[in-house]
Design a protein around this motif. Structure first.
Motif, PDB file in Angstrom:
ATOM      1  N   LEU A   1     -16.854   5.524   7.358  1.00  0.00           N
ATOM      2  CA  LEU A   1     -16.939   6.980   7.457  1.00  0.00           C
ATOM      3  C   LEU A   1     -15.574   7.618   7.216  1.00  0.00           C
ATOM      4  O   LEU A   1     -15.466   8.665   6.562  1.00  0.00           O
ATOM      5  CB  LEU A   1     -17.489   7.386   8.832  1.00  0.00           C
ATOM      6  N   ARG A   2     -14.508   7.002   7.724  1.00  0.00           N
ATOM      7  CA  ARG A   2     -13.167   7.549   7.482  1.00  0.00           C
ATOM      8  C   ARG A   2     -12.865   7.588   5.994  1.00  0.00           C
ATOM      9  O   ARG A   2     -12.305   8.561   5.483  1.00  0.00           O
ATOM     10  CB  ARG A   2     -12.125   6.691   8.207  1.00  0.00           C
ATOM     11  N   ALA A   3     -13.216   6.516   5.282  1.00  0.00           N
ATOM     12  CA  ALA A   3     -12.969   6.477   3.847  1.00  0.00           C
ATOM     13  C   ALA A   3     -13.798   7.525   3.114  1.00  0.00           C
ATOM     14  O   ALA A   3     -13.299   8.203   2.195  1.00  0.00           O
ATOM     15  CB  ALA A   3     -13.286   5.083   3.310  1.00  0.00           C
ATOM     16  N   LEU A   4     -15.062   7.685   3.508  1.00  0.00           N
ATOM     17  CA  LEU A   4     -15.921   8.700   2.876  1.00  0.00           C
ATOM     18  C   LEU A   4     -15.349  10.095   3.064  1.00  0.00           C
ATOM     19  O   LEU A   4     -15.310  10.904   2.129  1.00  0.00           O
ATOM     20  CB  LEU A   4     -17.330   8.621   3.472  1.00  0.00           C
ATOM     21  N   VAL A   5     -14.914  10.388   4.286  1.00  0.00           N
ATOM     22  CA  VAL A   5     -14.375  11.722   4.580  1.00  0.00           C
ATOM     23  C   VAL A   5     -13.104  11.966   3.775  1.00  0.00           C
ATOM     24  O   VAL A   5     -12.928  13.032   3.160  1.00  0.00           O
ATOM     25  CB  VAL A   5     -14.104  11.863   6.091  1.00  0.00           C
ATOM     26  N   SER A   6     -12.196  10.983   3.742  1.00  0.00           N
ATOM     27  CA  SER A   6     -10.950  11.148   2.985  1.00  0.00           C
ATOM     28  C   SER A   6     -11.238  11.334   1.500  1.00  0.00           C
ATOM     29  O   SER A   6     -10.627  12.174   0.831  1.00  0.00           O
ATOM     30  CB  SER A   6     -10.039   9.937   3.199  1.00  0.00           C
ATOM     31  N   SER A   7     -12.187  10.564   0.973  1.00  0.00           N
ATOM     32  CA  SER A   7     -12.540  10.679  -0.439  1.00  0.00           C
ATOM     33  C   SER A   7     -13.131  12.048  -0.750  1.00  0.00           C
ATOM     34  O   SER A   7     -12.799  12.669  -1.769  1.00  0.00           O
ATOM     35  CB  SER A   7     -13.534   9.572  -0.809  1.00  0.00           C
ATOM     36  N   GLN A   8     -14.003  12.537   0.152  1.00  0.00           N
ATOM     37  CA  GLN A   8     -14.627  13.840  -0.081  1.00  0.00           C
ATOM     38  C   GLN A   8     -13.612  14.970   0.027  1.00  0.00           C
ATOM     39  O   GLN A   8     -13.685  15.969  -0.706  1.00  0.00           O
ATOM     40  CB  GLN A   8     -15.774  14.060   0.912  1.00  0.00           C
TER      41      GLN A   8
ATOM     42  N   SER B   1      -5.236  12.496  -0.261  1.00  0.00           N
ATOM     43  CA  SER B   1      -6.510  12.124   0.364  1.00  0.00           C
ATOM     44  C   SER B   1      -7.107  10.890  -0.288  1.00  0.00           C
ATOM     45  O   SER B   1      -7.621   9.993   0.399  1.00  0.00           O
ATOM     46  CB  SER B   1      -7.492  13.302   0.270  1.00  0.00           C
ATOM     47  N   TYR B   2      -7.065  10.821  -1.622  1.00  0.00           N
ATOM     48  CA  TYR B   2      -7.608   9.642  -2.305  1.00  0.00           C
ATOM     49  C   TYR B   2      -6.814   8.386  -1.956  1.00  0.00           C
ATOM     50  O   TYR B   2      -7.386   7.290  -1.817  1.00  0.00           O
ATOM     51  CB  TYR B   2      -7.588   9.860  -3.810  1.00  0.00           C
ATOM     52  N   ARG B   3      -5.508   8.522  -1.832  1.00  0.00           N
ATOM     53  CA  ARG B   3      -4.699   7.364  -1.445  1.00  0.00           C
ATOM     54  C   ARG B   3      -5.032   6.899  -0.032  1.00  0.00           C
ATOM     55  O   ARG B   3      -5.033   5.695   0.256  1.00  0.00           O
ATOM     56  CB  ARG B   3      -3.217   7.713  -1.560  1.00  0.00           C
ATOM     57  N   GLN B   4      -5.300   7.851   0.846  1.00  0.00           N
ATOM     58  CA  GLN B   4      -5.683   7.491   2.212  1.00  0.00           C
ATOM     59  C   GLN B   4      -7.015   6.742   2.208  1.00  0.00           C
ATOM     60  O   GLN B   4      -7.182   5.735   2.912  1.00  0.00           O
ATOM     61  CB  GLN B   4      -5.787   8.745   3.073  1.00  0.00           C
ATOM     62  N   ALA B   5      -7.978   7.223   1.409  1.00  0.00           N
ATOM     63  CA  ALA B   5      -9.264   6.531   1.302  1.00  0.00           C
ATOM     64  C   ALA B   5      -9.075   5.126   0.744  1.00  0.00           C
ATOM     65  O   ALA B   5      -9.704   4.164   1.210  1.00  0.00           O
ATOM     66  CB  ALA B   5     -10.208   7.337   0.407  1.00  0.00           C
ATOM     67  N   TYR B   6      -8.194   4.986  -0.238  1.00  0.00           N
ATOM     68  CA  TYR B   6      -7.928   3.670  -0.832  1.00  0.00           C
ATOM     69  C   TYR B   6      -7.344   2.717   0.216  1.00  0.00           C
ATOM     70  O   TYR B   6      -7.743   1.542   0.292  1.00  0.00           O
ATOM     71  CB  TYR B   6      -6.964   3.827  -2.008  1.00  0.00           C
ATOM     72  N   ALA B   7      -6.403   3.206   1.027  1.00  0.00           N
ATOM     73  CA  ALA B   7      -5.789   2.358   2.060  1.00  0.00           C
ATOM     74  C   ALA B   7      -6.836   1.893   3.075  1.00  0.00           C
ATOM     75  O   ALA B   7      -6.829   0.734   3.508  1.00  0.00           O
ATOM     76  CB  ALA B   7      -4.666   3.125   2.756  1.00  0.00           C
TER      77      ALA B   7
ATOM     78  N   ASP C   1     -10.190   1.607   2.588  1.00  0.00           N
ATOM     79  CA  ASP C   1     -11.108   0.648   1.955  1.00  0.00           C
ATOM     80  C   ASP C   1     -10.432  -0.689   1.692  1.00  0.00           C
ATOM     81  O   ASP C   1     -11.072  -1.743   1.770  1.00  0.00           O
ATOM     82  CB  ASP C   1     -11.636   1.233   0.642  1.00  0.00           C
ATOM     83  N   LEU C   2      -9.128  -0.660   1.375  1.00  0.00           N
ATOM     84  CA  LEU C   2      -8.405  -1.908   1.161  1.00  0.00           C
ATOM     85  C   LEU C   2      -8.328  -2.707   2.453  1.00  0.00           C
ATOM     86  O   LEU C   2      -8.515  -3.929   2.462  1.00  0.00           O
ATOM     87  CB  LEU C   2      -6.996  -1.607   0.637  1.00  0.00           C
ATOM     88  N   HIS C   3      -8.081  -2.015   3.569  1.00  0.00           N
ATOM     89  CA  HIS C   3      -8.044  -2.691   4.879  1.00  0.00           C
ATOM     90  C   HIS C   3      -9.414  -3.243   5.247  1.00  0.00           C
ATOM     91  O   HIS C   3      -9.528  -4.341   5.812  1.00  0.00           O
ATOM     92  CB  HIS C   3      -7.569  -1.708   5.943  1.00  0.00           C
ATOM     93  N   ALA C   4     -10.471  -2.485   4.918  1.00  0.00           N
ATOM     94  CA  ALA C   4     -11.836  -2.910   5.248  1.00  0.00           C
ATOM     95  C   ALA C   4     -12.417  -3.855   4.195  1.00  0.00           C
ATOM     96  O   ALA C   4     -13.524  -4.356   4.372  1.00  0.00           O
ATOM     97  CB  ALA C   4     -12.741  -1.688   5.395  1.00  0.00           C
ATOM     98  N   ARG C   5     -11.703  -4.077   3.088  1.00  0.00           N
ATOM     99  CA  ARG C   5     -12.163  -4.923   1.986  1.00  0.00           C
ATOM    100  C   ARG C   5     -13.499  -4.447   1.433  1.00  0.00           C
ATOM    101  O   ARG C   5     -14.414  -5.251   1.145  1.00  0.00           O
ATOM    102  CB  ARG C   5     -12.255  -6.388   2.435  1.00  0.00           C
ATOM    103  N   ASP C   6     -13.615  -3.132   1.290  1.00  0.00           N
ATOM    104  CA  ASP C   6     -14.819  -2.523   0.728  1.00  0.00           C
ATOM    105  C   ASP C   6     -14.636  -2.408  -0.783  1.00  0.00           C
ATOM    106  O   ASP C   6     -13.989  -1.481  -1.285  1.00  0.00           O
ATOM    107  CB  ASP C   6     -15.032  -1.142   1.359  1.00  0.00           C
ATOM    108  N   THR C   7     -15.222  -3.338  -1.523  1.00  0.00           N
ATOM    109  CA  THR C   7     -15.013  -3.396  -2.968  1.00  0.00           C
ATOM    110  C   THR C   7     -15.555  -2.157  -3.663  1.00  0.00           C
ATOM    111  O   THR C   7     -14.889  -1.576  -4.536  1.00  0.00           O
ATOM    112  CB  THR C   7     -15.686  -4.658  -3.547  1.00  0.00           C
ATOM    113  N   ALA C   8     -16.786  -1.741  -3.307  1.00  0.00           N
ATOM    114  CA  ALA C   8     -17.363  -0.556  -3.939  1.00  0.00           C
ATOM    115  C   ALA C   8     -16.501   0.675  -3.682  1.00  0.00           C
ATOM    116  O   ALA C   8     -16.248   1.483  -4.588  1.00  0.00           O
ATOM    117  CB  ALA C   8     -18.780  -0.334  -3.408  1.00  0.00           C
ATOM    118  N   GLY C   9     -16.021   0.806  -2.457  1.00  0.00           N
ATOM    119  CA  GLY C   9     -15.158   1.945  -2.146  1.00  0.00           C
ATOM    120  C   GLY C   9     -13.867   1.912  -2.941  1.00  0.00           C
ATOM    121  O   GLY C   9     -13.384   2.949  -3.412  1.00  0.00           O
ATOM    122  N   LEU C  10     -13.296   0.730  -3.116  1.00  0.00           N
ATOM    123  CA  LEU C  10     -12.047   0.596  -3.872  1.00  0.00           C
ATOM    124  C   LEU C  10     -12.237   1.012  -5.330  1.00  0.00           C
ATOM    125  O   LEU C  10     -11.345   1.631  -5.926  1.00  0.00           O
ATOM    126  CB  LEU C  10     -11.537  -0.839  -3.802  1.00  0.00           C
TER     127      LEU C  10
END
Length: 466
Positions: free
Chosen positions: A71-78, A95-101, A103-112
């Motif tokens: 959810l944090r990544a979704l909010v930052s991306s939006q 904001s996009y860089r925050q979402a990337y960080a 998703d990278l920590h969570a290893r969410d490939t689709a998000g990355l």
């Protein structure tokens, strides 16, 4: 151990209470998470309505309430998308860089993949860093291919095609656009239709371009329909169809007004600035509270140290006074011994004891106990008689002893027997203890009284000096 039914009932109740507490904690966390998710969806609805400032405020609430990385990544991306639509590129990039960080920590490939694509779009929109976008697009495409996600691969390729179109690299754009058309859906159809129309427009193939512009009028978003009406108005004017051109221009003007209402960048800036100010104020308040706690803790530690120092200082002074008194007592005791040796013709290795104490009935009874082959010990009544005899011959002996340290019943008996002149072996027999135990008791008493290590003989000498 046998567990009784009552204990089983108590244990069962404890386990139920623990389980209920865990459920309440989980429920509270779930409620907070649901609240954050509701704020996120409400923000999406506000964005669809064109209320960017309110949408940003809701996204900020969702960011504060989010409890999961997804959810944090979704909010930052939006938030990045909202800033991007308002052409606030620096904030969008942040904001996009925050979402990337996240998703990278969570290893969410689709998000990355989406994060890399969005970062590439921001750089593509800048005038001085356009070339940087291809590095992000290439990484996103490579990751999509590696995971076998063809839809995401085509989505990234369509963004790469837009870069090629902007730079009039039409052949490279075509190689990516036509495969992307095979994955046309509601999320990307407006952009792909516009790029196809723009591709044919740049190749001066008006019929094909007009076909895709008309598709945009039906399936495109606000921006796509605006661009389509403008292009079709130009084509109609070139063909002499003035009425058709006027109708397209009228629709274009209406859509332009709507776009202006959507692009409320100044209001978004004010909302973001207010959020930043509020966040900084909250951080400052938290820092102030933390600083207060640290200062308070340091003061408490300092007070505790002062109290400890005062305690040990007074304790050292207390022991120093007792040691000084001990030295005075020993000095008088040794002078008295010296005088008695001068007066006595007999030499004795045992410390002198008052004759009156030795002549008491209890002293004679103790001598019989010690000479008895059965190794007989003394009883409680015998010790009471000994205490009375010592107090009669040496008034205030026990009260003076108590001034130096508190005695346990066993320690009290050892000191009474020492005052009578009984040897450690005899004391061990009379008290039914080992000789080593008596030795340890005497050493322990000296340390208890004077706060420092001493020998059993030193304690014996102190007892005899009282």
């Amino acid at each position: 151990m046998v567990i009784t039914p009552k204990r089983q009932s108590m244990n069962s109740m404890i386990y139920r209470l623990m389980a209920l507490g865990a459920l309440l904690v989980a429920f509270a966390a779930c409620q907070r998470q649901q609240t954050g998710l509701a704020d996120y969806h409400e923000a999406l609805a506000l964005m669809e309505q064109g209320d960017a400032p309110s949408a940003l405020a809701k996204l900020e609430q969702a960011a504060e309430r989010a409890r999961t990385d997804s959810l944090r990544a979704l909010v930052s991306s939006q938030m990045g998308t909202l800033y991007f639509d308002q052409r606030l590129l620096d904030r969008s990039l942040e904001s996009y860089r925050q979402a990337y960080a996240i998703d990278l920590h969570a290893r969410d490939t689709a998000g990355l993949i989406y994060d890399l694509r969005d970062l590439g779009n921001v750089f593509r929109a800048t005038d001085d860093r356009q070339d940087s976008c291809m590095a992000y697009f290439t990484d996103a495409r490579r990751l999509a291919i590696a995971t076998g996600n063809v839809a995401m691969q085509r989505d990234v390729e369509s963004q790469m095609a837009a870069y090629y179109l902007y730079n009039d690299r039409l052949d490279e754009a075509r190689a990516l656009l036509f495969p992307a058309l095979q994955h046309l859906d509601a999320s990307n159809q407006s952009g792909l239709l516009f790029m196809m129309a723009d591709y044919y427009h740049r190749r001066q193939e008006r019929d094909s371009a007009a076909f895709y512009y008309r598709q945009l009028l039906v399936r495109g978003n606000l921006y796509g329909r605006q661009a389509a009406h403008r292009a079709l108005a130009e084509y109609s004017l070139a063909d002499g169809q003035n009425d058709v051109a006027a109708e397209h221009l009228q629709q274009y003007e209406l859509l332009t007004d709507s776009v202006h209402r959507l692009n409320d960048a100044e209001a978004v800036r004010r909302t973001a600035a207010l959020y930043d100010y509020t966040r900084h104020e909250q951080q400052a308040q938290r820092l102030k509270v933390r600083l207060t706690l640290v200062v308070g803790s340091l003061l408490l530690v300092a007070l505790a140290l002062v109290a400890v120092l005062l305690y040990f200082s007074r304790r050292r002074m207390h022991y120093r006074l007792k040691v000084e008194r001990l030295e005075q007592l020993l000095q008088r005791y040794r002078q008295r011994q010296e005088e008695e040796r001068h007066q006595s013709a007999e030499a004795s290795t045992a410390p002198p004891v008052a004759g009156s104490l030795k002549s008491t009935a209890i002293a004679q009874q103790i001598d019989r106990f010690l000479s008895d082959a059965r190794q007989q010990a003394m009883g409680d009544d015998d010790f009471h008689q000994l205490e009375d005899a010592v107090e009669a011959c040496h008034p205030a002996f026990l009260s003076r002893l108590q001034e130096f340290c508190r005695l346990t019943p066993q320690e009290r008996r050892v000191c009474l027997l020492l005052k009578l002149g009984i040897t450690p072996a005899g004391i061990a027999q009379l008290t039914a203890h080992s000789k080593q135990s008596i030795t340890n008791t005497r050493s322990r008493l000296y340390k208890k009284a004077f706060g420092r290590q001493g020998t059993p003989a030193q304690w014996d000498e102190f007892v005899m000096s009282l």
